[in-house]
Write an enzyme that holds these catalytic residues in place. Structure first.
Site, short mmCIF file in Angstrom:
data_model
loop_
_atom_site.label_atom_id
_atom_site.label_comp_id
_atom_site.label_asym_id
_atom_site.label_seq_id
_atom_site.Cartn_x
_atom_site.Cartn_y
_atom_site.Cartn_z
N CYS A 2 11.56 -0.73 0.12
CA CYS A 2 12.57 -0.83 1.16
C CYS A 2 12.39 0.23 2.24
CB CYS A 2 13.96 -0.64 0.56
SG CYS A 2 14.27 -1.68 -0.85
N ARG A 27 5.91 -1.33 4.90
CA ARG A 27 6.28 -0.96 3.54
C ARG A 27 6.48 -2.19 2.65
NH1 ARG A 27 8.23 4.22 3.14
NH2 ARG A 27 9.76 3.71 1.57
N TRP A 74 12.96 -4.85 -0.20
CA TRP A 74 11.89 -5.39 -1.06
C TRP A 74 12.56 -5.61 -2.41
CZ3 TRP A 74 8.98 -3.77 -5.42
CH2 TRP A 74 7.77 -4.42 -5.60
N ASN A 100 17.42 2.64 -0.75
CA ASN A 100 16.05 2.42 -1.22
C ASN A 100 15.94 3.11 -2.57
OD1 ASN A 100 13.29 2.28 -1.66
ND2 ASN A 100 12.80 3.90 -0.19
N GLY A 101 15.48 2.39 -3.60
CA GLY A 101 15.36 3.00 -4.93
C GLY A 101 15.95 2.05 -5.96
N GLU A 482 -12.67 -1.11 -6.62
CA GLU A 482 -11.95 -1.01 -5.35
C GLU A 482 -12.23 -2.24 -4.48
OE1 GLU A 482 -9.58 0.48 -4.26
OE2 GLU A 482 -9.71 0.33 -2.08
N LYS A 486 -9.38 -4.89 -3.18
CA LYS A 486 -9.17 -5.22 -1.77
C LYS A 486 -9.13 -6.72 -1.59
CE LYS A 486 -8.08 -2.38 -0.70
NZ LYS A 486 -7.70 -1.01 -0.92
N GLU A 489 -5.91 -8.40 -3.23
CA GLU A 489 -4.59 -8.12 -2.66
C GLU A 489 -4.39 -8.77 -1.29
OE1 GLU A 489 -3.72 -3.91 -2.25
OE2 GLU A 489 -5.75 -3.49 -1.59
N HIS A 505 -21.52 -9.01 -22.69
CA HIS A 505 -20.63 -8.85 -23.86
C HIS A 505 -19.40 -9.74 -23.74
CE1 HIS A 505 -23.14 -5.67 -25.37
NE2 HIS A 505 -23.15 -5.16 -24.15
N LYS A 604 3.82 -0.98 0.75
CA LYS A 604 2.91 0.11 1.07
C LYS A 604 3.16 1.33 0.19
CE LYS A 604 -0.29 2.26 3.35
NZ LYS A 604 -1.66 1.93 2.91
C1 F6R Z 1 -4.18 -0.81 -2.53
C2 F6R Z 1 -3.18 0.22 -2.37
C3 F6R Z 1 -2.44 0.68 -3.57
C4 F6R Z 1 -2.16 2.18 -3.48
C5 F6R Z 1 -1.27 2.64 -4.63
C6 F6R Z 1 -1.02 4.13 -4.60
O1 F6R Z 1 -4.82 -1.11 -1.32
O2 F6R Z 1 -2.93 0.67 -1.28
O3 F6R Z 1 -3.12 0.36 -4.74
O4 F6R Z 1 -3.38 2.86 -3.49
O5 F6R Z 1 -0.05 1.97 -4.58
O6 F6R Z 1 -0.39 4.52 -3.44
P1 F6R Z 1 -0.39 6.04 -2.98
O7 F6R Z 1 -1.81 6.42 -2.69
O8 F6R Z 1 0.48 6.08 -1.77
O9 F6R Z 1 0.16 6.83 -4.13
#
Ligand code: F6R
Length: 609
Positions: A2, A27, A74, A100-101, A482, A486, A489, A505, A604
């Protein structure tokens, strides 16, 4: 997660709230709303979906007024709907709250309030706060907030207004981000700085359970016991422009292209061409301190966790200190063996990720030394850790992390080199070799960003697939994870990353002509093994695109497509190989028509557990 914005001052609140909410869209959210005091009455407009829907509502009925709160939600408790959107309000509609929370004891409070006759409209945990405030309100909003906070458990950033006291906005936070913006004849609250950066650069960072009272002409901060709190004003030096798209179609592609600068900025004045010193201002770890450390834990989530996997490899290789890497949400619940001889490194772009902060706090309780690697100055992680290493990536807006990851990698190298020099594991000649190679990385990344035709071709030919495999050995295995993250997501394609030697395996059973394989082959000492693994999947019908260093033509011979990358030393290849993987995910997602910057279900900054 949020987003919150609040305004009180000389101007009309609604446009400022809407502008702020737009800046917080990154976010992640599924509904939005605002509450403004208009002619002494609180007016609320809120609805499911994008801010555009709210804008339409506000076009039909304008909300002129000089004090208000806004929210992007959210969903956690209760589906995304008009009713569950914030702001929430008390029965008589005299006060409104955004949150938010997560209120962990909301069921208990709800049942108690219901027994007193309060009726609930929504399924949210937040609504209990509105009724609790109503219950505790006795002509003093500040007192009502203090008393209510005493009852609630969990995480919160709250903004509250009341039409009975229309000259104040009250806010408080615990474990969820909230900042205060200081203006001339106006003041602001927000979940993040970009939301208010067009209006002020003067910011207060709030600590947990500090109560803020904003009026048009001032900001007062108190403890819950009523003691005044003196705060340092942070002056934000980056401009709103760097949080804008600047001509790019999406934030993600802009941020991918910002990587040469972000990498250079993160190395800048820490490792230098003509100096054998590594300068890290905010880390005060001495050789003596390091001698007492027998184990390092790197703890993080998602992309940051993947950077940590590379960190483990390089710290162990260069500094010869044992390192464990842990996912933050697992670490805190497994009673880890940590004590005053443990060094905990947490990595977090936002510095506000709930699980990562909990790991940090657990480690502090056990007397570990904690280093935070974070991108956000003044974030909770930066304030609570003993030492900080900032990644100078600039604001990262796209939900999918790109430039934060590469700068986190750079931070891992800097820390590994720093430890290795401090504990005498590395001779100066070796240091110079790695340092000089690192300083060339920005130019090499630039070169990779210019060569995108092959990646676009791959995206063009493969965007319709529903599964893809990523394989690699050693550090390539970490980067494969990674790359796969990417892709999944932002394009919603199922992507699996495997250590290439593991294929036989089990997972090789899945390989056929419908599953493109992305093979990373940058580790020269493992090249022959990797070529065999590529052949294994080719034999089973898979189409392979490989990523390798210039000169490794044997990899090209066994693959359908190959991307050659500038040569560098083995430990640094992740910084290069992730670039085409980011671009590849981006082009595939664009082909599929996905909302690249705001993928479904994602936020985010994950400020709840
Ligand atoms: C993926 C992504 C997430 C963040 C994760 C940690 O692209 O952005 O996997 O890396 O939520 O977020 P931070 O780095 O803000 O703790």
């Amino acid at each position: 997660m949020c987003g919150i914005v609040g305004y009180i001052g000389k101007n009309e609140a609604t446009p400022i709230l809407m502008e702020g909410l737009e800046k917080l869209e990154y976010r992640g959210y599924d509904s939005a709303g605002v509450a403004v005091i208009v002619d002494d009455k609180i007016k609320i407009k809120k609805c499911k979906g994008r801010l555009k829907n709210l804008e339409k509502k506000l076009e039909k009925e304008k909300l002129p007024g000089n004090i208000g709160i806004g929210h992007t939600r959210w969903a956690t408790h209760g589906e995304p709907s008009d009713t569950n959107s914030h702001p929430h309000f008390n029965k008589s509609g005299t006060l409104a709250v955004v949150h938010n929370g997560i209120i962990e004891n909301y069921i208990y409070i709800k049942e108690w309030l219901e027994s007193l006759g309060y009726e609930f409209q929504s399924d949210t945990d937040t609504e209990v706060i509105a009724h609790l405030l109503d219950y505790n309100y006795d002509g003093d909003l500040i007192e009502a907030v203090s008393k209510s906070i005493d009852k609630i458990e969990g995480s919160y950033a709250l903004g509250v207004i009341s039409e009975i006291e229309p000259d104040k906005l009250v806010a408080i936070r615990k474990d969820s981000p909230l900042i205060v913006g200081l203006g001339e004849g106006e003041n602001f609250i927000a979940s993040d700085i970009p939301a208010i950066l067009n209006h002020t650069r003067k910011i207060y960072m709030l600590e947990d359970r500090e109560l803020v009272i904003l009026s048009k002409d001032g900001v007062e901060i108190k403890t819950l016991e009523g003691m005044p709190v003196e705060k340092e004003v942070y002056n934000i030096t980056w401009d709103a422009e760097s949080a804008e798209k600047g001509g790019y179609e999406h934030f993600m592609i802009k941020e991918i292209y910002e990587q040469p600068k972000a990498i250079r900025d993160t190395m800048n004045s820490r490792i230098m061409k003509d100096s054998d010193d590594i300068v890290i201002d905010d880390i005060n770890l001495t050789a003596e301190d390091l001698k007492n450390i027998n184990r390092v834990f790197i703890v993080a989530c998602g992309t940051a966790y993947h950077a940590g996997m590379v960190g483990k490899y390089v710290i162990e290789k260069l500094a010869r200190i044992p390192v464990e890497v842990d996912i933050a949400s697992e670490f805190r619940y497994r009673n880890p063996l940590i004590d005053e001889n443990t060094l905990l490194i947490i990595i977090s772009q936002s510095g506000e990720t709930a699980d990562t902060l909990s790991a940090l706090r657990l480690a502090k309780k056990k007397n570990c030394r904690v280093i935070a690697v974070t991108n956000v100055v003044g974030s909770s992680a930066s304030r609570e850790a003993d030492d900080v290493l900032y990644t100078w990536a600039g604001p990262e807006i796209a939900v999918a992390s790109t430039k934060a990851y590469t700068t986190q990698l750079i931070s891992m190298y800097i820390l590994a080199l720093y430890f290795a020099r401090l504990n005498g594991e590395m001779e100066v000649e070796e240091y110079r070799l790695i340092r000089d190679e690192m300083l060339e990385l920005p130019d090499k990344v630039n070169k990779l960003l210019e060569d995108k035709e092959e990646l676009q071709k791959f995206a063009n030919n493969n965007f319709g697939h529903m599964d893809m495999f990523y394989i690699g050995r050693g550090l390539d295995g970490a980067v494969s994870l990674e790359g796969a993250l990417k892709l999944k997501e932002i394009s919603y394609i199922h992507a699996e990353a495997y250590a290439a030697g593991e294929l036989k395996h089990g997972p090789i059973a899945l390989i056929d002509e419908d599953i493109p394989v992305i093979a990373l082959a940058t580790q020269n000492e493992l090249l022959d093994k990797m070529i065999s693994n590529i052949k294994e999947v080719v034999t089973r019908g898979a189409k392979v695109i490989s990523f390798t260093l210039e000169g490794n033509t044997d990899v090209g011979k066994v693959s359908d497509q190959v991307i050659y990358m500038p040569k560098t030393i083995s430990i640094l290849t992740p910084v290069l190989s992730v670039i085409p993987l980011q671009l590849l995910s981006y082009y595939v997602a664009v082909h599929r028509g996905c909302d690249v910057d705001k993928p479904k279900n994602l936020a985010k900054s994950v400020t709840v557990e």
